[in-house]
Scaffold this active site. Structure first.
Site, PDB file in Angstrom:
ATOM      1  N   ARG A 219      -8.769  11.831  12.517  1.00 12.25           N
ATOM      2  CA  ARG A 219      -7.313  11.635  12.714  1.00 12.25           C
ATOM      3  C   ARG A 219      -6.551  12.959  12.716  1.00 12.25           C
ATOM      4  O   ARG A 219      -6.915  13.899  12.010  1.00 12.25           O
ATOM      5  CB  ARG A 219      -6.785  10.675  11.636  1.00 12.25           C
ATOM      6  CG  ARG A 219      -7.441   9.311  11.782  1.00 12.25           C
ATOM      7  CD  ARG A 219      -6.952   8.329  10.760  1.00 12.25           C
ATOM      8  NE  ARG A 219      -5.547   8.007  10.942  1.00 12.25           N
ATOM      9  CZ  ARG A 219      -4.871   7.205  10.133  1.00 12.25           C
ATOM     10  NH1 ARG A 219      -5.467   6.666   9.090  1.00 12.25           N
ATOM     11  NH2 ARG A 219      -3.610   6.942  10.360  1.00 12.25           N
TER      12      ARG A 219
ATOM     13  N   LYS B 247      -4.366   5.640  14.538  1.00 11.15           N
ATOM     14  CA  LYS B 247      -4.488   5.006  13.217  1.00 11.15           C
ATOM     15  C   LYS B 247      -5.963   5.035  12.793  1.00 11.15           C
ATOM     16  O   LYS B 247      -6.725   5.851  13.291  1.00 11.15           O
ATOM     17  CB  LYS B 247      -3.922   3.584  13.281  1.00 11.15           C
ATOM     18  CG  LYS B 247      -2.434   3.538  13.603  1.00 11.15           C
ATOM     19  CD  LYS B 247      -1.607   4.158  12.501  1.00 11.15           C
ATOM     20  CE  LYS B 247      -0.134   4.172  12.831  1.00 11.15           C
ATOM     21  NZ  LYS B 247       0.650   4.920  11.851  1.00 11.15           N
TER      22      LYS B 247
ATOM     23  N   LYS C  25       0.831  -1.208   0.000  1.00 13.98           N
ATOM     24  CA  LYS C  25       0.000   0.000   0.000  1.00 13.98           C
ATOM     25  C   LYS C  25       0.866   1.259   0.000  1.00 13.98           C
ATOM     26  O   LYS C  25       0.602   2.191  -0.749  1.00 13.98           O
ATOM     27  CB  LYS C  25      -0.926  -0.039   1.234  1.00 13.98           C
ATOM     28  CG  LYS C  25      -1.910   1.103   1.319  1.00 13.98           C
ATOM     29  CD  LYS C  25      -3.173   0.696   2.052  1.00 13.98           C
ATOM     30  CE  LYS C  25      -2.995   0.547   3.542  1.00 13.98           C
ATOM     31  NZ  LYS C  25      -2.873   1.834   4.246  1.00 13.98           N
ATOM     32  N   SER C  26       1.900   1.286   0.826  1.00 13.86           N
ATOM     33  CA  SER C  26       2.756   2.479   0.900  1.00 13.86           C
ATOM     34  C   SER C  26       3.412   2.766  -0.452  1.00 13.86           C
ATOM     35  O   SER C  26       3.467   3.914  -0.906  1.00 13.86           O
ATOM     36  CB  SER C  26       3.852   2.273   1.947  1.00 13.86           C
ATOM     37  OG  SER C  26       3.298   2.148   3.226  1.00 13.86           O
TER      38      SER C  26
ATOM     39  N   ASP D 252       1.830  -1.127  11.940  1.00 15.06           N
ATOM     40  CA  ASP D 252       0.486  -1.564  11.533  1.00 15.06           C
ATOM     41  C   ASP D 252       0.209  -3.022  11.898  1.00 15.06           C
ATOM     42  O   ASP D 252      -0.910  -3.508  11.702  1.00 15.06           O
ATOM     43  CB  ASP D 252       0.317  -1.405  10.017  1.00 15.06           C
ATOM     44  CG  ASP D 252       0.293   0.063   9.610  1.00 15.06           C
ATOM     45  OD1 ASP D 252      -0.028   0.923  10.453  1.00 15.06           O
ATOM     46  OD2 ASP D 252       0.611   0.343   8.434  1.00 15.06           O
TER      47      ASP D 252
ATOM     48  N   SER E 289       7.130   9.129  12.052  1.00 19.82           N
ATOM     49  CA  SER E 289       6.081   8.971  11.050  1.00 19.82           C
ATOM     50  C   SER E 289       6.623   9.153   9.645  1.00 19.82           C
ATOM     51  O   SER E 289       7.084  10.236   9.267  1.00 19.82           O
ATOM     52  CB  SER E 289       4.956   9.988  11.295  1.00 19.82           C
ATOM     53  OG  SER E 289       4.104  10.027  10.178  1.00 19.82           O
TER      54      SER E 289
END
Ligand code: S3P
Length: 455
Positions: free
Chosen positions: A135, A360, A30-31, A333, A180
Site C-alpha cells: 500500500r 485499500k 475500528k477507527s 469502506d 484521506s
C-alpha cells in the site's frame, strides 16, 4: 487470528439462508479504537477504554503503543466486559522502540503511528503483512518530511520503512491531495509536538474522529469552512493532553454486513444495536435507504461524543441508484458490500469517484468486480468506479471468490451467499479477524450457515 503459520488461509462457504432474525451488537468502531489507544498514549495519566475493538488491527496498535513506552493493560469488569487501560507518556514522551512496529494488515494503525512517531526525535521501523507492504505510504511520508521527519524506505515509500522523527517538529499548512482521514490524522498527530499551529485543509471532509478526540483530550482545535464544501483544521501544538474515558460505539463499517444480509435474505427482520451514525461514516445507510431498504433508525442518542443509534432492518425489494461521488468519503469502506446489495436490486447501481478503493487492503474495485462476475453478475468497471447490473433479487451465486487478503471482500461475498440461489465460497476467511472477529458467530446467531474447508 489473521494469517500466521498456525493459522493458514481457510476457505469458507455461505449457504443460501432462511430468514435472518434477532438482535446483535457489532464490535467497537475500528477507527475510534486505534485513536483511543494512540491518544491514551499521548495523555498524561490513565485513559480507560470500554468497547474497544479486539480485532488484530487494533491489537497491533496496542502492541505498538507498548513498544513506544505506554503501559496498556486489559481486564474484565464485574459483568465480564473488557476494560482497557492506557498509562500515557504525554506529548513528546515516547521512547524509541527496541523492535520493529508490526502493523499486520492495518493501514490505519501504520499511517497514524507514523504521524505520532514523526513528532518525536526517535527512530522506529514499520513493518506489515504482504497486503500492507503493497500500500502507498508516500501520502503520509511527503507531509511528514515537510515537518522534519526522515525516512528510509523501499521504492515508492512502501513498508518496511524506518522513520526518524524531527529533533524539532515544524508546524505546516497542508492541503490533502487525496480525501484521506488517515493522512489528515498523521499530520495532526505530528503537529501535536510542533510549536505553533498546524493546519490541514481538506477539500472534501472525511471522518473526524481525530478532531473529536483531540478536543475531548483538551487540545485546541479550530475547524472552519474552507472553499466550496471544504474544511480547514487548525491545531495548536504542544498541549498537555488530559485523559478522557472512552466508550467506543459500534462500527458502522462492520454493521454494514448484517444490515445488507438482512436486506437481501427474504423474510429477514433484525436489529443492530449501538452503532455510530457519525455523518462522516453513515453514507452507506443513506444509500441503502435511497435504494428502498427498510431501515428504521431507532433510539438516536449520543455516547462517548459520537451520535449512536439502533437499526431495525427488514428484507426489501431494492432498486439501483446513482451514488453521488461526493458521498464517497463517508462510505469508502462500504462499497464492496453496497455492490452486493446492488446485485440484488432492480436496475443498475452506479458508483463513481471511488479510485481510493484501489489502494485499500486490496484493489477493491477489481476484487469486487471479479467476485461479482464469478457469481453471475454483470459489472462495468472504470478506473475510478463501477456499475453493477442488478438481478432483481435473483442472484445465481455458486462462485468461488478470491479475497486478496481483504477482510471486507471476504465478508461481502459471504453475505452474498446468504441471499443467492447457490452457495458462495471465499478462498480465505482468516482475515475477517482483523476487523470483525465475531462475524461468523454473530451471523450464525441470526440464522446464517457457513461451512469451512481446510486448504
Ligand atoms: C480510516 C480512514 C479510511 C478508511 C480506513 C480507516 C481511518 O482510510 O478506509 O478503513 O480510521 O482514518 P483513508 O483515510 O485512507 O481514506
Amino acid at each position: 487470528m489473521a494469517h500466521s503459520p498456525d493459522n493458514p488461509a481457510q476457505a469458507l462457504t455461505a449457504e443460501p439462508s432462511r430468514a435472518l432474525s434477532g438482535r446483535i451488537r457489532v464490535p467497537g468502531d475500528k477507527s475510534i479504537s486505534h485513536r483511543s489507544l494512540i491518544f491514551g498514549t499521548l495523555a498524561v495519566g490513565e485513559t480507560i477504554i470500554t468497547g474497544l475493538l479486539e480485532g488484530d488491527d487494533v491489537l497491533a496498535t496496542a502492541e505498538a503503543m507498548r513498544r513506544l513506552g505506554a503501559t496498556v493493560t486489559r481486564e474484565l469488569d464485574e459483568r465480564g466486559r473488557p476494560v482497557w487501560r492506557v498509562q500515557g507518556v504525554g506529548v513528546g514522551g515516547l521512547k524509541a522502540p527496541e523492535e520493529a512496529l508490526d502493523f499486520g494488515n492495518a493501514g490505519t494503525g501504520a499511517r497514524l503511528v507514523m504521524g505520532l512517531v514523526a513528532g518525536h526525535p526517535i527512530t522506529a521501523t514499520f513493518v506489515g503483512d504482504a497486503s500492507l507492504s503493497r500500500r502507498p505510504m508516500g501520502r503520509v511520508t511527503v507531509p511528514l518530511a515537510m515537518m522534519g521527519a526522515t525516512f528510509q524506505a523501499r521504492e515508492g515509500g512502501r513498508l518496511p520503512l524506518t522513520l526518524t522523527g524531527a529533533p524539532r517538529t515544524m508546524p505546516i499548512t497542508y492541503e490533502l491531495p487525496v480525501a484521506s482521514a488517515q493522512v489528515k490524522s498523521a499530520v495532526l498527530l505530528a503537529g501535536l509536538n510542533a510549536p505553533g499551529v498546524t493546519t490541514v485543509i481538506e477539500p472534501v471532509p472525511t471522518r473526524d474522529h481525530t478532531e473529536r478526540m483531540l478536543k475531548a483530550f483538551g487540545a485546541k482545535v479550530d475547524i472552519v469552512p474552507h472553499g466550496v464544501g471544504g474544511l480547514a483544521i487548525h491545531l495548536t501544538g504542544e498541549p498537555e493532553l488530559t485523559p478522557c474515558p472512552i466508550i467506543v460505539p459500534g462500527d458502522p463499517s462492520s454493521a454494514a454486513f448484517p444490515v445488507v444480509a438482512a436486506l437481501i435474505t427474504p423474510g429477514s427482520d433484525i436489529v443492530v444495536e449501538g452503532i455510530t451514525l457519525n455523518p462522516h461514516r453513515a453514507g452507506l445507510y443513506t444509500t441503502l435507504i435511497e435504494m428502498g431498504g427498510d431501515i428504521e433508525v431507532m433510539h438516536q442518542r449520543e455516547e462517548g461524543g459520537e451520535p449512536v443509534a439502533d437499526l431495525r432492518v427488514r428484507s426489501s425489494a431494492l432498486h439501483g441508484v446513482v451514488v453521488p461521488p461526493e458521498r464517497a468519503p463517508s462510505m469508502i469502506d462500504e462499497y464492496p458490500v453496497l455492490a452486493i446489495a446492488a446485485a440484488f436490486a432492480t436496475g443498475n447501481t452506479v458508483m463513481n469517484g471511488i479510485h481510493e478503493m484501489r489502494v485499500k487492503e486490496s484493489d477493491r474495485i477489481a476484487a469486487t468486480a471479479q467476485g461479482l462476475r464469478h457469481n453471475g453478475i454483470k459489472v462495468h468497471e472504470t478506473d475510478d468506479g463501477m456499475t453493477v447490473e442488478g438481478r432483481a433479487g435473483h442472484v445465481d451465486g455458486g462462485g468461488h471468490v478470491v479475497t486478496h487478503m481483504d477482510h471486507r471482500i471476504a465478508m461481502s461475498f459471504l453475505v452474498m451467499g446468504l441471499g443467492a440461489q447457490k452457495p458462495v465460497t471465499v478462498d480465505d476467511a482468516a482475515m475477517i479477524a482483523t476487523s470483525f472477529p465475531d462475524f461468523l458467530s454473530l451471523m450464525r446467531g441470526l440464522g446464517a450457515t457457513f461451512v469451512g474447508h481446510r486448504q
